[in-house]
Design a protein around this motif. Structure first.
Motif, PDB file in Angstrom:
ATOM      1  N   GLU A  13     -69.412 -29.551 -18.704  1.00  8.05           N
ATOM      2  CA  GLU A  13     -70.792 -30.000 -18.749  1.00  8.05           C
ATOM      3  C   GLU A  13     -71.703 -28.791 -18.896  1.00  8.05           C
ATOM      4  O   GLU A  13     -71.481 -27.766 -18.249  1.00  8.05           O
ATOM      5  N   ARG A  73     -70.583 -42.344 -17.884  1.00  7.22           N
ATOM      6  CA  ARG A  73     -70.512 -41.292 -18.898  1.00  7.22           C
ATOM      7  C   ARG A  73     -70.424 -41.956 -20.261  1.00  7.22           C
ATOM      8  O   ARG A  73     -69.653 -42.900 -20.435  1.00  7.22           O
ATOM      9  N   ASN A  74     -71.214 -41.476 -21.208  1.00  2.00           N
ATOM     10  CA  ASN A  74     -71.252 -42.031 -22.556  1.00  2.00           C
ATOM     11  C   ASN A  74     -71.452 -43.545 -22.548  1.00  2.00           C
ATOM     12  O   ASN A  74     -70.798 -44.290 -23.273  1.00  2.00           O
ATOM     13  N   ILE A 133     -71.788 -32.780 -22.622  1.00  2.74           N
ATOM     14  CA  ILE A 133     -70.431 -32.431 -22.190  1.00  2.74           C
ATOM     15  C   ILE A 133     -69.624 -32.026 -23.409  1.00  2.74           C
ATOM     16  O   ILE A 133     -69.584 -32.750 -24.408  1.00  2.74           O
ATOM     17  N   ARG A 134     -69.036 -30.846 -23.327  1.00  2.86           N
ATOM     18  CA  ARG A 134     -68.113 -30.414 -24.370  1.00  2.86           C
ATOM     19  C   ARG A 134     -66.726 -30.887 -23.944  1.00  2.86           C
ATOM     20  O   ARG A 134     -66.206 -30.454 -22.923  1.00  2.86           O
ATOM     21  N   THR A 135     -66.165 -31.833 -24.674  1.00  2.82           N
ATOM     22  CA  THR A 135     -64.893 -32.384 -24.221  1.00  2.82           C
ATOM     23  C   THR A 135     -63.735 -31.501 -24.654  1.00  2.82           C
ATOM     24  O   THR A 135     -63.768 -30.883 -25.713  1.00  2.82           O
ATOM     25  N   ASP A 138     -57.041 -34.464 -17.430  1.00  2.00           N
ATOM     26  CA  ASP A 138     -57.324 -33.512 -16.379  1.00  2.00           C
ATOM     27  C   ASP A 138     -56.305 -33.717 -15.249  1.00  2.00           C
ATOM     28  O   ASP A 138     -55.967 -34.848 -14.923  1.00  2.00           O
ATOM     29  N   ARG A 167     -67.368 -44.926 -15.303  1.00  2.00           N
ATOM     30  CA  ARG A 167     -66.186 -44.079 -15.204  1.00  2.00           C
ATOM     31  C   ARG A 167     -65.095 -44.818 -14.440  1.00  2.00           C
ATOM     32  O   ARG A 167     -65.371 -45.663 -13.584  1.00  2.00           O
ATOM     33  N   GLY A 172     -62.092 -33.837 -17.806  1.00  2.00           N
ATOM     34  CA  GLY A 172     -61.944 -33.986 -19.246  1.00  2.00           C
ATOM     35  C   GLY A 172     -62.954 -33.236 -20.090  1.00  2.00           C
ATOM     36  O   GLY A 172     -63.057 -33.484 -21.289  1.00  2.00           O
ATOM     37  N   GLY A 173     -63.701 -32.318 -19.518  1.00  2.00           N
ATOM     38  CA  GLY A 173     -64.660 -31.584 -20.333  1.00  2.00           C
ATOM     39  C   GLY A 173     -65.444 -30.549 -19.556  1.00  2.00           C
ATOM     40  O   GLY A 173     -65.187 -30.304 -18.370  1.00  2.00           O
ATOM     41  N   ASN A 175     -60.269 -30.653 -26.185  1.00  3.97           N
ATOM     42  CA  ASN A 175     -59.662 -31.289 -27.357  1.00  3.97           C
ATOM     43  C   ASN A 175     -58.139 -31.246 -27.320  1.00  3.97           C
ATOM     44  O   ASN A 175     -57.476 -31.369 -28.331  1.00  3.97           O
TER      45      ASN A 175
END
Lengths: 249, 321
Positions: free
Chosen positions: A164, B11-12, B185-187, B194, B16, A161-162, B189
């Motif tokens: 890193e 994550r965040n 992490i660049r998510t 995935d 997960r 989903g992204g 959009n």
């Protein structure tokens, strides 16, 4: 910029897999072997970084039987400066192979040690990160972007989903994923030049380690499916099967 | 007795998905010999771990550190190594992060490592695992002796729901050198999942004819309401029609969704290797002799430009009810 690339020899990805007698390995008869596809991203990165720096040395290293020498020559033909064949039988235990590679790389004065993210035969996916840990170097695995500036590396890697993002000081170890670059093909000139490039052979003994391959089998065949119908007219019948029989919608 | 440590992924500030599946695999190993399962959570301190006891953890070990705001391999390895002597096996999920972590732990604690494991068993002194190799064209059974690090493939074990309440224990993060600094992490959009994580994967190949036609697959994926991902064959990824992260196959991702829909994909051996373990495979192709039909449970022979929109409409209709 001095860069080492650790290389594996793997069956071409289009190869049909036949299990050899003994049931723990593949039958190599008629199988075409190539440099591991992910290692080509590492080779390309090494050559391109040296070109950009305008100075340095690129070295390709492979552990294995003599058959790996052909693979090393392909890397030289692509543009790598020098090859080292660590002559010996690799272990089923990736940590033992990592030790042999780390022993060779240690003290070599490398700024970067690059690997493919995995080898498309055993899918071990561990040697690069293990070498980094053994050498106590920074490491990022499966990178899709690499920038070097002022002795530091900035990398990106795909996660679910992204993407890193990470940075580290050099020297460092990276394993390379598809998307990092577009590997060049060996040119005729490169193939000729490869014959004259330094090619060292260093015998190594790799410990057996703590892993044994008990068996290798083909996966169960899928049950024969069926053609539901032709064209858009077949969609209702397909939906019926997916909703009521397979229960996946 | 095989005590097992499951290193969970955060994550965040949240666990997960896959944490319960990993604990189920850990439980299986531990129960074979009357061992216990500990779940290790490395975070900045405020992760909700209430569900972990029910999912199979006897204890939850919480390791808090400011550097755990993002994935911190060096700190996590140091933390695991500080407690590793108590465990026969250390398990992680074979996610992008877990696969990065497992070999680092193995090298640090001098243990063998097995990746992408689909089955684990304990027999005497040996942990026996099964793992796909050659991108799923073969299955390898491997015996590992001594302490072992195992990355369990997501989906290999179903999560449990009937464990006992786990005890919470705080553990100290030992000093470590942060060699790699993960900055964030660049998510993506796209709003789509995935391919490695989606319940439904819809993949396109050369039959789409033009990259702009991927929109048909995105519409079909959207009809599944947030549980579908769009994948691609190697041919179209190499042609630049799709992101490499979407590639399914031997040099891309291996996927095992409940439903895999192959659209305009002929079914090269390279591709089949990456999706053959899907529960149900649907193929849509105008060539009735395409190899994809040999592995598909259900096939439609026809023009994808007619079939896919019709299927999208039908899925929307079912989902609306």
């Amino acid at each position: 910029m001095k860069i080492a690339v650790c290389l594996r020899r793997t069956p071409d990805t289009t190869a049909k897999i036949v299990i050899a007698a003994g049931g723990t390995s593949i039958d190599e008869t008629g199988v075409k072997f190539v440099p591991n596809p992910y290692d080509e991203y590492a080779i390309e990165a090494a050559i391109a970084l040296k070109e950009k720096a305008g100075a340095g040395e690129t070295v390709v290293v492979a552990l294995g039987a003599d058959s790996v020498q052909e693979t090393l020559r392909t890397a030289l033909a692509m543009g790598i400066d020098r090859a080292v064949h660590l002559q010996g039988n690799a272990s089923a235990d990736g940590l033992e192979n990592a030790r042999a590679l780390a022993d060779h790389v240690r003290g070599g004065g490398y700024d970067l040690v690059l690997f493919g993210k995995l080898a498309v035969d055993d899918y071990g996916q561990q040697t690069g990160a293990m070498v980094a840990e053994l050498l106590e170097l920074p490491c990022a695995t499966a990178i899709t972007m690499l920038e070097i500036a002022d002795g530091r590396a900035t990398v990106e890697r795909e996660v679910e989903g992204g993407v890193e993002q990470a940075t580290c000081a050099l020297p460092a170890v990276f394993t390379c994923d598809k998307g990092l670059n577009n590997p060049r093909l060996p040119s005729l000139k490169g193939i000729m030049a490869a014959r004259k490039k330094p090619f060292d052979i260093a015998p190594v003994t790799v410990a057996a380690g703590a892993v044994t391959v008990a068996s290798l089998v083909l996966p169960p065949e899928r049950a024969a499916g069926r053609i539901v119908g032709e064209g858009a007219a077949a969609v209702p019948a397909l939906m019926q099967l997916l909703v009521s029989d397979a229960k996946v919608i | 007795m095989a005590n097992v440590l499951a290193v969970l992924e955060v994550r965040n500030g949240a666990l997960r998905k896959g944490s319960a599946e990993l604990l189920a695999a850990a439980r299986r190993l531990a129960d074979a010999s009357g061992g216990t399962v500990d779940a290790l959570v490395c975070s900045t301190g405020a992760v909700n771990t209430d569900t972990l006891g029910a999912a199979g953890a006897d204890r939850v070990l919480s390791a808090s550190h400011a550097d755990f705001a993002n994935y911190c391999p060096d700190g996590t390895v140091a933390t695991v190594a500080s407690v590793s002597a108590q465990y026969r096996a250390i398990v992680v999920s074979a996610s992008a992060t877990g696969k990065d972590l497992a070999p680092r732990i193995a090298a640090r604690i001098n243990a063998p490592c097995a990746m992408d494991v689909t089955s684990v068993d304990l027999s005497g002194d040996t942990i026996r695992v099964v793992r796909p190799v050659y991108a799923g064209k073969a299955l390898q059974t491997v015996d590992l002796r001594g302490s072992t690090v195992i990355a369990v493939r997501p989906g290999a074990y179903a999560g449990l729901g009937a464990g006992k309440a786990g005890a919470n224990v705080s553990i100290t993060v030992p000093p470590f050198t942060k060699r790699l600094d993960v900055t964030g992490i660049r998510t993506a959009n796209t709003g789509l999942l995935d391919v490695a994580e989606a319940r439904v994967v819809i993949s396109g190949g050369r039959g789409l004819g033009d990259p702009k036609h991927f929109v048909l697959l995105e519409e079909l994926a959207a009809a599944f309401g947030g549980e579908a991902a769009v994948g691609a064959s190697r041919a179209v990824v190499d042609a630049g029609w799709a992101e490499h992260g979407a590639q399914v196959g031997q040099t891309g991702k291996t996927v095992a969704p409940e439903l895999y829909i192959a659209v305009g994909i002929s079914g090269a051996i390279q591709h089949l290797a990456g999706m053959r373990t899907a529960k149900v495979i649907v193929a849509i192709n105008r060539d009735k002799d395409a190899p994809i039909f040999k592995v598909a449970d259900y096939g439609i022979v026809g023009d994808l430009f007619e079939v896919v929109p019709a299927l999208t409409a039908a899925v929307k209709q079912v989902k609306a009810h």
